[in-house]
Motif scaffolding. Structure first.
Motif, mmCIF file in Angstrom:
data_model
loop_
_atom_site.group_PDB
_atom_site.id
_atom_site.type_symbol
_atom_site.label_atom_id
_atom_site.label_comp_id
_atom_site.label_asym_id
_atom_site.label_seq_id
_atom_site.Cartn_x
_atom_site.Cartn_y
_atom_site.Cartn_z
ATOM 1 N N ASN A 1 80.032 16.298 -5.282
ATOM 2 C CA ASN A 1 79.149 17.475 -5.201
ATOM 3 C C ASN A 1 78.395 17.471 -3.871
ATOM 4 O O ASN A 1 78.266 18.500 -3.203
ATOM 5 N N ARG A 2 77.891 16.313 -3.489
ATOM 6 C CA ARG A 2 77.106 16.249 -2.239
ATOM 7 C C ARG A 2 77.999 16.378 -1.011
ATOM 8 O O ARG A 2 77.587 16.939 0.007
ATOM 9 N N LEU A 3 79.203 15.839 -1.075
ATOM 10 C CA LEU A 3 80.106 16.024 0.071
ATOM 11 C C LEU A 3 80.414 17.512 0.253
ATOM 12 O O LEU A 3 80.440 18.018 1.375
ATOM 13 N N ALA A 4 80.622 18.217 -0.848
ATOM 14 C CA ALA A 4 80.913 19.655 -0.758
ATOM 15 C C ALA A 4 79.735 20.416 -0.143
ATOM 16 O O ALA A 4 79.910 21.328 0.663
ATOM 17 N N VAL A 5 78.527 20.019 -0.526
ATOM 18 C CA VAL A 5 77.333 20.686 0.005
ATOM 19 C C VAL A 5 77.122 20.321 1.471
ATOM 20 O O VAL A 5 76.835 21.175 2.308
ATOM 21 N N GLY A 6 77.250 19.041 1.779
ATOM 22 C CA GLY A 6 76.983 18.584 3.139
ATOM 23 C C GLY A 6 77.965 19.146 4.154
ATOM 24 O O GLY A 6 77.586 19.499 5.277
#
Lengths: 130, 130, 130, 130, 130, 130
Positions: free
Chosen positions: D115-120
């Motif tokens: 989830n955080r990789l997608a956001v970052g």
């Protein structure tokens, strides 16, 4: 849950012992933290997580202290008590001073405040940032 | 909301203009970002937030690049689209390379993963961390 | 997802139409918001959610404006774009002024900042609060 | 807060007792959990929450074990200590094995990381997913 | 950020191409999703994430559909737009029906509600759950 | 962390004492809460946070009780144990009754539920809310 418990070295399978040994050697510590002993209940998670963490936290374009500061920042934002305690300790071992810790939390606090102001005011992204 | 809108320099009150001028001078930019123009709808929030941010992000025990990396880490964890875009840009201006950005997100991702493992396994804090 | 779509009044089942009619009458509006049209894809969720929301948001010890302000505060903290937009609009209809909105976001911002300072410094609960 | 306290069966109003009785019968338990005893301080919340939960957790297209696994996944992601403890116990009663629990947390951890990789990386939604 | 961009197959390094090929073969798809193309900007993250995800999402004590449902539950709770879109699509491919999706979101919603009630009422953990 | 500790009045620097005195006078209390004693380890954060909080929580378009209710709503949503305890106490001092507290948590719970439904169903913003 009575089912949850630390897997101590003496009771660990050879597969788990091998990971513990690598953690102890890499970090130059006598025993591994509770984190590893608890996730060792699912050996594939223990092995995969340690492999990833060792890679990700190794020195690279960012030095280990900066990586530990980032870890604390995420752990504080997620409100993970264990993680804040263990990574604050790790950051101090990596060289974080009281003054650095004070500034770190000040930035984390401000970032959490301004994140909400951006969301509440529904600020559109500036063309220059696209 | 039609009520929400950017406060442009030309339409700003003297109080707001003074903050904009300080931002422009401090950051050496021609115009302020949308963030400031939107929160300027509540002038006390504009003035207080800028004063705090200027203090918190100034060089200190942590250098400005590290502070910007921390800001990105929090913004990614909070999933704030505007904040990720604007602070990634700010971090690049402060010297973040592609390789540093890649490592930053790798750490942020791992921290979010291990935070949940610690919570899910209900790991008790090691006495050494208390 | 092509499978996701609004359930318009004309195409709704009698069960869904009955909920839409109650929303329209309670709120004195011609049409229901997208929120209701989308969750209507699962009629039990539509009916249960509307029943709960009508109860919870009704005037009580807290007046409807305060309840809408609380809804905005949670939605901003959760970074839910749809929710911020719709509940900011609802709060304005309930009487929220620009000045109240400015103060609301200032409180929400500060609360998010101090929440993280409390977590980062691992502040123990004062005996008086137990 | 000294004002907060469990509402025990013996001291409960008839309205609250009726909900407790329904919980005990539905779940085949002698006593209700602390969760119910604490929210019983606001009887309408007790009644509404139990009604909703009974509906939502009943067997349907998803079986009760899967629903309990989902509950644990959300509670871990939200870092709710009480909820992790109580729903892990509930999931075990519904048939969750140690191996299933290990895989559950592995998925929850990976989802939080990606989830955080997608956001970052600010990944745009693929046309196929729209 | 103009620096962020998808790494298409034709322009990928042999290391990245090898990962893409493994994803395409494992998932029986012609092209990889944007998620992979964006994180490919940091090849070690691409390789490590794919290795972990392939392991974690493989059939085991939990079947692939349940794992995808858990992924959606976490992504919704984290409010990650890309992740909700891509994993809802993946769950449908794995067999999720409209009815299952409706029940999934109902559970996720209720879990988020009761998590906050537990926190707000400061419910102590029942001895039976320790 | 053994390094973390409360800064008591008797051991405080003149700069910290001045802030403590202002808190005690403003709030008409004999001693400051642990929150202030812990963040006093970084005096600039203590001074800046108190200055901001005093401004933000002062009576304005929203009265102090409403501001305290908003603070509780954010703290519950963030799952900050210390913050929930201290701000629930503050809200009671400002006039919050048991009934108001019950309704507050009911709204916070519902908002967290519907926030997730909006995200999960990917509800587009109604044109009227733009």
């Amino acid at each position: 849950m009575s089912q949850l418990k630390a897997v101590e070295y003496s009771a660990a399978s050879p597969e788990v012992k091998a990971v513990y040994d690598d953690i102890r050697q890499t970090r130059q510590v006598d025993d591994v933290n509770n984190f590893w002993k608890y996730i060792a209940q699912h050996p594939p998670t223990l092995a995969r997580t340690w492999d990833s963490l060792k890679d990700v936290m190794a020195p690279g374009a960012l030095d280990p202290l900066v990586k530990e500061l980032l870890y604390v920042a995420v752990s504080v934002t997620n409100n993970c008590g264990y993680c804040v305690a263990s990574h604050t300790a790790a950051a101090r071992r990596a060289g974080m001073t009281d003054e650095m810790f004070g500034e770190l939390l000040a930035v984390v606090g401000m970032a959490n405040e301004t994140n909400r102001l951006a969301v509440g005011y529904r600020v559109p992204i500036d063309p220059a940032f696209e």
